[in-house]
Design a protein around this motif. Structure first.
Motif, PDB file in Angstrom:
ATOM      1  N   GLY A  92       0.812  -1.202   0.000  1.00  2.06           N
ATOM      2  CA  GLY A  92       0.000   0.000   0.000  1.00  2.06           C
ATOM      3  C   GLY A  92       0.844   1.248   0.000  1.00  2.06           C
ATOM      4  O   GLY A  92       2.064   1.216  -0.158  1.00  2.06           O
ATOM      5  N   SER A  93       0.185   2.411   0.179  1.00  2.00           N
ATOM      6  CA  SER A  93       0.847   3.713   0.140  1.00  2.00           C
ATOM      7  C   SER A  93       1.087   4.231   1.540  1.00  2.00           C
ATOM      8  O   SER A  93       0.369   3.889   2.482  1.00  2.00           O
ATOM      9  N   VAL A  94       2.116   5.098   1.662  1.00  6.14           N
ATOM     10  CA  VAL A  94       2.474   5.717   2.938  1.00  6.14           C
ATOM     11  C   VAL A  94       2.308   7.221   2.804  1.00  6.14           C
ATOM     12  O   VAL A  94       2.802   7.834   1.840  1.00  6.14           O
ATOM     13  N   TYR A  95       1.607   7.814   3.779  1.00  6.09           N
ATOM     14  CA  TYR A  95       1.317   9.249   3.750  1.00  6.09           C
ATOM     15  C   TYR A  95       1.869   9.900   5.012  1.00  6.09           C
ATOM     16  O   TYR A  95       1.912   9.287   6.079  1.00  6.09           O
ATOM     17  N   LYS A  96       2.268  11.176   4.834  1.00  2.00           N
ATOM     18  CA  LYS A  96       2.626  11.944   6.024  1.00  2.00           C
ATOM     19  C   LYS A  96       1.403  12.723   6.458  1.00  2.00           C
ATOM     20  O   LYS A  96       0.523  13.040   5.649  1.00  2.00           O
ATOM     21  N   GLY A  97       1.342  13.006   7.756  1.00  2.00           N
ATOM     22  CA  GLY A  97       0.203  13.740   8.265  1.00  2.00           C
ATOM     23  C   GLY A  97       0.555  14.467   9.531  1.00  2.00           C
ATOM     24  O   GLY A  97       1.675  14.344  10.057  1.00  2.00           O
ATOM     25  N   LYS A  98      -0.396  15.233  10.032  1.00  3.55           N
ATOM     26  CA  LYS A  98      -0.164  15.990  11.263  1.00  3.55           C
ATOM     27  C   LYS A  98      -1.440  15.956  12.070  1.00  3.55           C
ATOM     28  O   LYS A  98      -2.515  16.300  11.586  1.00  3.55           O
ATOM     29  N   LEU A  99      -1.295  15.509  13.330  1.00  2.69           N
ATOM     30  CA  LEU A  99      -2.449  15.443  14.211  1.00  2.69           C
ATOM     31  C   LEU A  99      -2.844  16.828  14.692  1.00  2.69           C
ATOM     32  O   LEU A  99      -2.118  17.818  14.491  1.00  2.69           O
ATOM     33  N   HIS A 100      -3.958  16.903  15.362  1.00  6.13           N
ATOM     34  CA  HIS A 100      -4.469  18.206  15.813  1.00  6.13           C
ATOM     35  C   HIS A 100      -3.556  18.834  16.854  1.00  6.13           C
ATOM     36  O   HIS A 100      -3.549  20.050  17.033  1.00  6.13           O
ATOM     37  N   ASN A 101      -2.718  18.017  17.533  1.00  5.48           N
ATOM     38  CA  ASN A 101      -1.787  18.570  18.521  1.00  5.48           C
ATOM     39  C   ASN A 101      -0.441  18.957  17.920  1.00  5.48           C
ATOM     40  O   ASN A 101       0.489  19.300  18.639  1.00  5.48           O
ATOM     41  N   GLY A 102      -0.332  18.868  16.594  1.00  5.86           N
ATOM     42  CA  GLY A 102       0.893  19.265  15.912  1.00  5.86           C
ATOM     43  C   GLY A 102       1.894  18.147  15.716  1.00  5.86           C
ATOM     44  O   GLY A 102       2.965  18.359  15.142  1.00  5.86           O
ATOM     45  N   GLN A 103       1.599  16.952  16.182  1.00  5.33           N
ATOM     46  CA  GLN A 103       2.539  15.836  16.048  1.00  5.33           C
ATOM     47  C   GLN A 103       2.516  15.298  14.625  1.00  5.33           C
ATOM     48  O   GLN A 103       1.455  15.023  14.068  1.00  5.33           O
ATOM     49  N   ASP A 104       3.724  15.161  14.035  1.00  2.34           N
ATOM     50  CA  ASP A 104       3.841  14.599  12.693  1.00  2.34           C
ATOM     51  C   ASP A 104       3.730  13.089  12.761  1.00  2.34           C
ATOM     52  O   ASP A 104       4.301  12.441  13.645  1.00  2.34           O
ATOM     53  N   ILE A 105       3.008  12.521  11.827  1.00  8.76           N
ATOM     54  CA  ILE A 105       2.828  11.073  11.784  1.00  8.76           C
ATOM     55  C   ILE A 105       3.011  10.572  10.367  1.00  8.76           C
ATOM     56  O   ILE A 105       2.968  11.349   9.401  1.00  8.76           O
ATOM     57  N   ALA A 106       3.256   9.283  10.240  1.00 13.13           N
ATOM     58  CA  ALA A 106       3.303   8.610   8.943  1.00 13.13           C
ATOM     59  C   ALA A 106       2.222   7.532   8.964  1.00 13.13           C
ATOM     60  O   ALA A 106       2.106   6.781   9.926  1.00 13.13           O
ATOM     61  N   VAL A 107       1.405   7.464   7.924  1.00 11.17           N
ATOM     62  CA  VAL A 107       0.263   6.568   7.863  1.00 11.17           C
ATOM     63  C   VAL A 107       0.418   5.636   6.679  1.00 11.17           C
ATOM     64  O   VAL A 107       0.652   6.088   5.549  1.00 11.17           O
ATOM     65  N   LYS A 108       0.324   4.348   6.935  1.00 12.90           N
ATOM     66  CA  LYS A 108       0.362   3.364   5.850  1.00 12.90           C
ATOM     67  C   LYS A 108      -1.059   2.866   5.618  1.00 12.90           C
ATOM     68  O   LYS A 108      -1.712   2.357   6.522  1.00 12.90           O
ATOM     69  N   ARG A 109      -1.506   3.002   4.386  1.00 10.52           N
ATOM     70  CA  ARG A 109      -2.858   2.574   4.044  1.00 10.52           C
ATOM     71  C   ARG A 109      -2.774   1.357   3.128  1.00 10.52           C
ATOM     72  O   ARG A 109      -2.194   1.412   2.048  1.00 10.52           O
ATOM     73  N   LEU A 110      -3.315   0.256   3.598  1.00 10.71           N
ATOM     74  CA  LEU A 110      -3.262  -0.967   2.817  1.00 10.71           C
ATOM     75  C   LEU A 110      -4.134  -0.852   1.575  1.00 10.71           C
ATOM     76  O   LEU A 110      -5.257  -0.336   1.624  1.00 10.71           O
ATOM     77  N   SER A 111      -3.594  -1.326   0.488  1.00 11.26           N
ATOM     78  CA  SER A 111      -4.374  -1.331  -0.754  1.00 11.26           C
ATOM     79  C   SER A 111      -5.256  -2.572  -0.787  1.00 11.26           C
ATOM     80  O   SER A 111      -5.040  -3.529  -0.054  1.00 11.26           O
ATOM     81  N   GLN A 112      -6.249  -2.542  -1.614  1.00 10.30           N
ATOM     82  CA  GLN A 112      -7.166  -3.664  -1.716  1.00 10.30           C
ATOM     83  C   GLN A 112      -6.471  -4.921  -2.234  1.00 10.30           C
ATOM     84  O   GLN A 112      -6.898  -6.039  -1.949  1.00 10.30           O
ATOM     85  N   ASN A 113      -5.412  -4.712  -2.998  1.00  6.54           N
ATOM     86  CA  ASN A 113      -4.679  -5.840  -3.576  1.00  6.54           C
ATOM     87  C   ASN A 113      -3.507  -6.291  -2.713  1.00  6.54           C
ATOM     88  O   ASN A 113      -2.684  -7.103  -3.152  1.00  6.54           O
ATOM     89  N   SER A 114      -3.407  -5.761  -1.494  1.00  2.00           N
ATOM     90  CA  SER A 114      -2.273  -6.083  -0.641  1.00  2.00           C
ATOM     91  C   SER A 114      -2.341  -7.530  -0.170  1.00  2.00           C
ATOM     92  O   SER A 114      -3.419  -8.044   0.159  1.00  2.00           O
ATOM     93  N   GLY A 115      -1.186  -8.171  -0.157  1.00  4.30           N
ATOM     94  CA  GLY A 115      -1.121  -9.544   0.346  1.00  4.30           C
ATOM     95  C   GLY A 115      -0.855  -9.598   1.831  1.00  4.30           C
ATOM     96  O   GLY A 115      -0.723 -10.667   2.407  1.00  4.30           O
ATOM     97  N   GLN A 116      -0.734  -8.436   2.462  1.00  6.73           N
ATOM     98  CA  GLN A 116      -0.444  -8.376   3.893  1.00  6.73           C
ATOM     99  C   GLN A 116      -1.736  -8.469   4.686  1.00  6.73           C
ATOM    100  O   GLN A 116      -2.704  -7.754   4.411  1.00  6.73           O
ATOM    101  N   GLY A 117      -1.790  -9.382   5.664  1.00  5.47           N
ATOM    102  CA  GLY A 117      -2.971  -9.582   6.480  1.00  5.47           C
ATOM    103  C   GLY A 117      -3.000  -8.648   7.675  1.00  5.47           C
ATOM    104  O   GLY A 117      -2.084  -7.856   7.911  1.00  5.47           O
ATOM    105  N   GLU A 118      -4.065  -8.800   8.478  1.00  7.27           N
ATOM    106  CA  GLU A 118      -4.250  -7.919   9.640  1.00  7.27           C
ATOM    107  C   GLU A 118      -3.155  -8.131  10.671  1.00  7.27           C
ATOM    108  O   GLU A 118      -2.618  -7.171  11.231  1.00  7.27           O
TER     109      GLU A 118
END
Length: 459
Positions: free
Chosen positions: A303-329
C-alpha cells in the motif's frame, strides 16, 4: 599324660619353671593335658631352642604357648593364623541377608564367650540363614583375659575374617589369646550353658526364591547398646532423598509460575501498547488531508504511505493498505508495533551511548558473533556522522569490514537533516543548499514533500 610330662617336653631353656610361662586351652576347658601335650612337640621341632612359641593344634581347637616372659592376662593380637573353606556361600542364598544373620550371630557369640568365668571363656551359637541352611560358630579366649580384652580379641578376629575370606562358606581365625571358627555344618558338641541366644531377624529366605531383605525390620545394635551405622544409613538416606526431591519440585514450580507471570505481564504490556496506537479513522483521514497525493511519501507492495499531522501538531506517517495487498491484519499489527518501538530518530546512537547497542539487533540474529555485530553498528554510526569529513569512504568501510585488525574510531554525533528551501520569490522550490567542510556549495533535487533527497555526486 601328666602335667610333669608336658613340662618335660619344653625346650632346655624352659626346664626352670621360673623362666618360662606355659599357657594353653582346648575346646571348652581350661587345660586339656593330652591335647596340649600333643601340641608342644611340633613347636619344639619347628622352633628348636626358641624362648617363645605358640601352637594352635591340629583337629580340635586348642592353643599351646610358652614364653620366657609374662603372658598371663596380656592381650596380644599377633601373630594371626587364618583359613577358609574353598567353597562359596550357595548362590541361591541372598548374600546381603546372609551377611546380616552372620554378623548378628558373631556379635551374640562374642558377648557370650567374653562374659565367661575366670576358668572358661567359651561359647557356641547357631542361626538360620535360609531354609535348610544354618550358620554354626565357636569362639574361645584364654580364661586369663578380662571380659573387655576377650571381647576385643574375638571381634578383631571376626573383622580379620571378613577382610580376607568374605563370601566363603566357612573358616577360622586364631590369635595368641583367642580363636574363632564358623561353618555351615555342626563341628562341635552343643552345650546349653555355653550356647549363645540365636539372633532374631526377619524370616529366612528360601534358596529357591531369594528376594531383597526387608531393611525396615532389621536393627543391628553395637556392643554398647547404640544403633549401628548401617541402621542409621537405612533411616537417614530415604529421608534426605525425599527432602531433596521436594525441594527440586518446589523450585521447578516456582520458576514455572514466575515465567508464566512474566509472560502475562509482557502480553498485557503489548496489549496496552497496541491499544494506545489505535486511532479513529476520521482522525487519520483529517491528518493526511483525506490521503492527499501531496502528502504521499511512497508506494510499497502492500500500500501507500502518507505523512500527516495530528491536531496537537505531532507529525505522523500513515500506511494505508491497498485492496490488492497480500499483507494480512496480523502482519500489519506486527509492523506497526515494531515501528512504534523506534521512538528516536537516532535510535542506534542512543543505544550506543547507553552501552546497549545490541538491543537494536533482531533477537533471532543475536546468536552470532557479538564483536562482529558491534563492529558493524560502529561502522554504521561512523558513516552518518554530522561532519562529512569524518565519515569513512566506501573503500575504507569494505577494508574495515574484511579486516578486524584495524581499530575503529569512536563515532561522533550523527547528522540531522536540515533543509533550506530557497527561491527568488521566497517560495518553496525543488532544491536545497548545504555547506560542507570544504566550503563548497552543491545543488541537488529534492522531493516535493521534503521527505527525502538524492545526491548525484559522490564524495
Amino acid at each position: 599324660m601328666s602335667l610333669q610330662t608336658v613340662v618335660s617336653l619344653l625346650p632346655p631353656l624352659a626346664k626352670t619353671p621360673t623362666k618360662f610361662t606355659l599357657s594353653g586351652f582346648a575346646e571348652g576347658t581350661l587345660l586339656l593335658i593330652n591335647v596340649i601335650g600333643a601340641s608342644i612337640p611340633p613347636c619344639i621341632s619347628s622352633c628348636p631352642n626358641q624362648k617363645e612359641a605358640i601352637s594352635w593344634g591340629v583337629g580340635a581347637p586348642c592353643i599351646a604357648r610358652y614364653a620366657d616372659r609374662l603372658i598371663f592376662g596380656v592381650l596380644e593380637l599377633e601373630p594371626t593364623d587364618a583359613g577358609y573353606n574353598t567353597g562359596d556361600v550357595p548362590s541361591a542364598v541372598n548374600l546381603t541377608q546372609f551377611d546380616l544373620v552372620w554378623e548378628s550371630l558373631m556379635d551374640s557369640v562374642v558377648k557370650k564367650a567374653s562374659m565367661g568365668s575366670s576358668t572358661l571363656k567359651y561359647a557356641t551359637g547357631e542361626a538360620d540363614a535360609a531354609t535348610f541352611l544354618k550358620i554354626y560358630a565357636l569362639m574361645q579366649c584364654t580364661p586369663d583375659l578380662s571380659q573387655e580384652n576377650c571381647d576385643l580379641c574375638l571381634r578383631q578376629s571376626a573383622i580379620y575374617y571378613q577382610g580376607c575370606c568374605h563370601g566363603k562358606q566357612g573358616g577360622y581365625v586364631q590369635k595368641p589369646n583367642c580363636l574363632f571358627r564358623w561353618d555351615l555344618y555342626p563341628f562341635y558338641v552343643a552345650n546349653a550353658s555355653t550356647s549363645a541366644t540365636a539372633p532374631s531377624l526377619s524370616p529366612p529366605l528360601s534358596p529357591a526364591s531369594p528376594s531383597p531383605p526387608s531393611s525396615t525390620n532389621t536393627t543391628i545394635t553395637k556392643e554398647d547398646g547404640g544403633i549401628s551405622s548401617q541402621t542409621i544409613t537405612v533411616i537417614v538416606v530415604p529421608i534426605v532423598i525425599f527432602i531433596v526431591a521436594v525441594a527440586i519440585i518446589a523450585v521447578a514450580l516456582l520458576l514455572k509460575r514466575r515465567k508464566k507471570t512474566r509472560q502475562q505481564d509482557v502480553n498485557n504490556n503489548d496489549s496496552s501498547k497496541e491499544y494506545s496506537l489505535q486511532f479513529v479513522f476520521d482522525v487519520v483521514r483529517v491528518a493526511t488531508d483525506n490521503f492527499s497525493d501531496v502528502n504521499k511519501l511512497g508506494q510499497g507492495g502492500f500500500g501507500s504511505v502518507y505523512k500527516g499531522k495530528l491536531h496537537n501538531g505531532q507529525d505522523i506517517a500513515v500506511k494505508r493498505l491497498s485492496q490488492n495487498s497480500g499483507q494480512g491484519e496480523q502482519e500489519f499489527k506486527n509492523e506497526v508495533q515494531l515501528i512504534a518501538k523506534l521512538e528516536h530518530r537516532n535510535l542506534a546512537w542512543k543505544n550506543w551511548n547507553a552501552g546497549t547497542a545490541l538491543e537494536i539487533i533482531d533477537p533471532i540474529l543475536r546468536d552470532g558473533s557479538r564483536s562482529e555485530m558491534m563492529r558493524c553498528i560502529q561502522l554504521g554510526l561512523l558513516c552518518i556522522q554530522e561532519n562529512i569529513a569524518y565519515r569513512p569512504t566506501m573503500g575504507s568501510v569494505v577494508l574495515r569490514l574484511s579486516s578486524f585488525s584495524i581499530s575503529l574510531p569512536v563515532p561522533s554525533r550523527p547528522a540531522y537533516l536540515n533543509m533550506h528551501s530557497t527561491s527568488e520569490s521566497g517560495t518553496e522550490s525543488g532544491s536545497y543548499i548545504y555547506e560542507s567542510d570544504q566550503s563548497k556549495c552543491k545543488t541537488s533535487e529534492v522531493s516535493v514533500n521534503e521527505a527525502s533527497f538524492s545526491e548525484f555526486y559522490p564524495r
